[in-house]
Scaffold this active site. Structure first.
Site, PDB file in Angstrom:
ATOM      1  N   MET A 111      10.440  47.285  43.160  1.00 42.55           N
ATOM      2  CA  MET A 111      11.525  47.374  42.180  1.00 42.55           C
ATOM      3  C   MET A 111      11.899  48.830  41.940  1.00 42.55           C
ATOM      4  O   MET A 111      12.192  49.228  40.804  1.00 42.55           O
ATOM      5  CB  MET A 111      11.091  46.719  40.853  1.00 42.55           C
TER       6      MET A 111
ATOM      7  N   LYS B  77      18.890  34.361  39.152  1.00 40.69           N
ATOM      8  CA  LYS B  77      19.720  35.061  40.114  1.00 40.69           C
ATOM      9  C   LYS B  77      19.485  36.525  39.881  1.00 40.69           C
ATOM     10  O   LYS B  77      19.212  36.934  38.764  1.00 40.69           O
ATOM     11  CB  LYS B  77      21.193  34.753  39.837  1.00 40.69           C
TER      12      LYS B  77
ATOM     13  N   ASP C 139      12.505  31.227  42.441  1.00 37.07           N
ATOM     14  CA  ASP C 139      13.219  32.473  42.146  1.00 37.07           C
ATOM     15  C   ASP C 139      14.168  32.861  43.267  1.00 37.07           C
ATOM     16  O   ASP C 139      14.090  32.339  44.371  1.00 37.07           O
ATOM     17  CB  ASP C 139      12.204  33.620  42.069  1.00 37.07           C
TER      18      ASP C 139
END
Ligand code: SAH
Length: 504
Positions: free
Chosen positions: A171, A57, A35
């Protein structure tokens, strides 16, 4: 044979935070699916022959969708390969590790999980924030700031505030205002310490400290670099006294090291110990010459007492020569021959065979070795130099000026250059320094990144010849005071002060 999938946590960035098991599994991988969050330092551990598949990406549209990634894992494993799925941090902490296993389970493909060091804990630690502390909290919670498909959050703010524990949001940067407002609305004290921690555990890590009431405003005044986490809790206040990472001498410095693979670790370890982030580019490799006729003839002559001196110019040269010598005869072939080594690394390589060099030059380069050895050895001495096929000519030129010296320059190994598999990823805008330990590492580096603009490279070089090679390609160069790894590392520190990397 049936293949297998290992779901491996790559840690949060610092390559040293990859687990031993993860590293071992990676060493044996045939396919690696990785990743965006996997750091360059960990990618450099992927074995040369392994197939690399990039699974995402962070922006742009060249990425594998989750279902495609799941399928790739399945197909590669069904084809009988050892597949490593590398994920940032820990694969089961907001890493979709579970989703990737479902298809494998369905098809009966064997797998293993290798947990990793999660950013949720390691990133605060690198900022001097203990996620728990008996005096401040009794729990720590990891929460995603990602929204559901209908844009709502799956977060019970009231419950979070009630726990009085440390809150770590992953996140969460895009959601930062919503998260802080959610906490405030649920009754959290606006003065509660909070921090945004960017690119933690890497050389680019940064901490933005504020409170729940002010974090949004403080962050709006700057560009927050991702990945980043948000930490909320009284423990954030400890960062000022416990911060340690930025105090290391090479903190904030990202260094690219180009060396033969076998030798790369010592220099990297020394740089890392001083706080640098190291990206290893094993762009050159030493391989014994294919045709050993000349080497074997020299060994015959040596064992008959045909040489007075044996001079080595690199650690690889020592290893390759003695491997051959021991394959044909044994160390007694040396009789009383005297040994010269170009520097300490080469001397160390001799010590592995129980041998000590009789002579080291005052400056560790080929020219000085030639000039000084010429004066040390008796007139008429016969010298054998087993070394690289493209060896430095100055060494021989100096020796040939000696009184009736006879010099046998025998090629024992070739240096091969490889193009780095992710040369693009290594692109130098991101590296503060490249460190070179020989002219051939400069050539190897240039060959590995054929499209790079080398005039942008800051090169720290072990000696004059190495620097000359770097200058030829337009690099800005620094030269170590002595040709030792210690001096080289010291020079990186000096150069880092000079170009003032931390400027914002
Ligand atoms: N499995 C990962 C988390 C994946 S979710 C782990 O265990 O760490 C991705 C989020 O992790 C990012 O949005 C960011 O919030 C966080 N993250 C990962 N690496 C980070 C780093 N080096 N510095 C700060 N945050 C990081």
């Amino acid at each position: 044979m049936a293949g297998k999938v290992w779901l491996v946590g790559a840690g949060p960035g610092d390559a040293g935070l990859m687990t031993l098991k993860g590293r071992e599994v990676l060493r044996q991988a045939e396919v690696v699916v990785y990743d965006a969050l996997v750091s360059g330092g960990v990618l450099a551990m992927i074995p040369e022959g392994a197939k690399r598949i990039y699974a995402g990406k962070r922006s742009g549209n060249h990425f594998l969708r989750q279902e495609e990634t799941n399928k790739v894992l399945l197909e590669e494993a069904l084809a009988g390969r050892r597949v490593v799925r590398l994920k940032g941090g820990d694969p089961f902490v907001f890493g979709r590790g579970g989703e990737e296993l479902e298809l494998l389970v369905e098809h009966g493909v064997p797998f293993e999980i290798v947990p990793g060091v999660t950013s949720a804990f390691a990133v605060p630690a690198y900022s001097g924030i203990p996620v728990t502390h008996r005096d401040y909290c009794a729990s720590v919670h990891i929460i995603t700031g990602h929204r559901r498909a209908d844009h709502s959050y799956d977060i019970d703010f009231d419950a979070l505030v009630r726990t009085r524990g440390t809150l770590v949001f992953l996140m969460g940067i895009a959601a930062l205002p919503d998260l802080m407002n959610g906490l405030l609305a649920a009754g959290m004290d606006p003065d509660m310490p909070a921090a945004v921690l960017e690119r933690g555990t890497t050389s680019r890590q940064r901490r933005v400290s504020a409170t729940v009431g002010t974090l949004e405003r403080v962050c709006a005044q700057r560009v927050i670099q991702t990945p980043a986490i948000i930490v909320v809790g009284r423990v954030c206040a400890l960062a000022d006294s416990f911060g340690w990472a930025e105090k290391r001498p090479l903190a904030g410095v990202r260094v690219l090291v180009t060396r033969p693979r076998e030798l790369v670790s010592t220099l990297s370890d020394m740089l890392r110990e001083r706080g640098a982030e190291v990206v290893e580019l094993p762009a050159i490799r030493t391989v014994p010459v294919r045709d050993m006729t000349n080497v074997d003839a020299a060994i015959q002559r040596l064992s008959r007492g045909g040489y007075d001196w044996l001079a080595f110019t690199s650690p690889s040269g020592v290893g390759i020569f003695f491997d051959r010598l021991i394959a044909l005869r044994d160390l007694r072939a040396l009789h009383g021959v005297k040994l010269a080594a170009i520097g300490q690394g080469t001397q160390k390589a001799l010590l592995k065979y129980g041998l000590r060099a009789d002579f080291l030059p005052s400056v560790y380069d080929g020219e000085t070795l030639g000039r000084e050895l010429r004066d040390v050895c008796a007139p008429g001495s016969r010298i054998l130099i087993p070394r690289a096929a493209i060896g430095n000519p100055e060494l021989i030129a100096e020796l040939e000026q000696g009184e009736q010296l006879s010099v046998d320059d025998v090629a024992t190994y070739d240096t091969e250059y490889a193009v780095a598999p992710d040369a693009e990823g290594l692109l130098l805008a991101d590296v503060d320094f490249a460190v070179f330990t020989s002219a051939s590492t400069v050539r190897g580096f240039a060959a590995a990144v054929p499209d790079a603009d080398l005039s942008k490279v800051n090169a720290v070089c072990i000696g004059r010849q190495t620097a000359a090679e770097a200058q030829k390609r337009g690099m800005r160069t620094w030269i170590a005071e002595k040709a030792t790894l210690e001096a080289l590392v010291k020079q990186v520190e000096e150069a880092a002060k000079e170009i003032c990397i931390n400027e914002e």
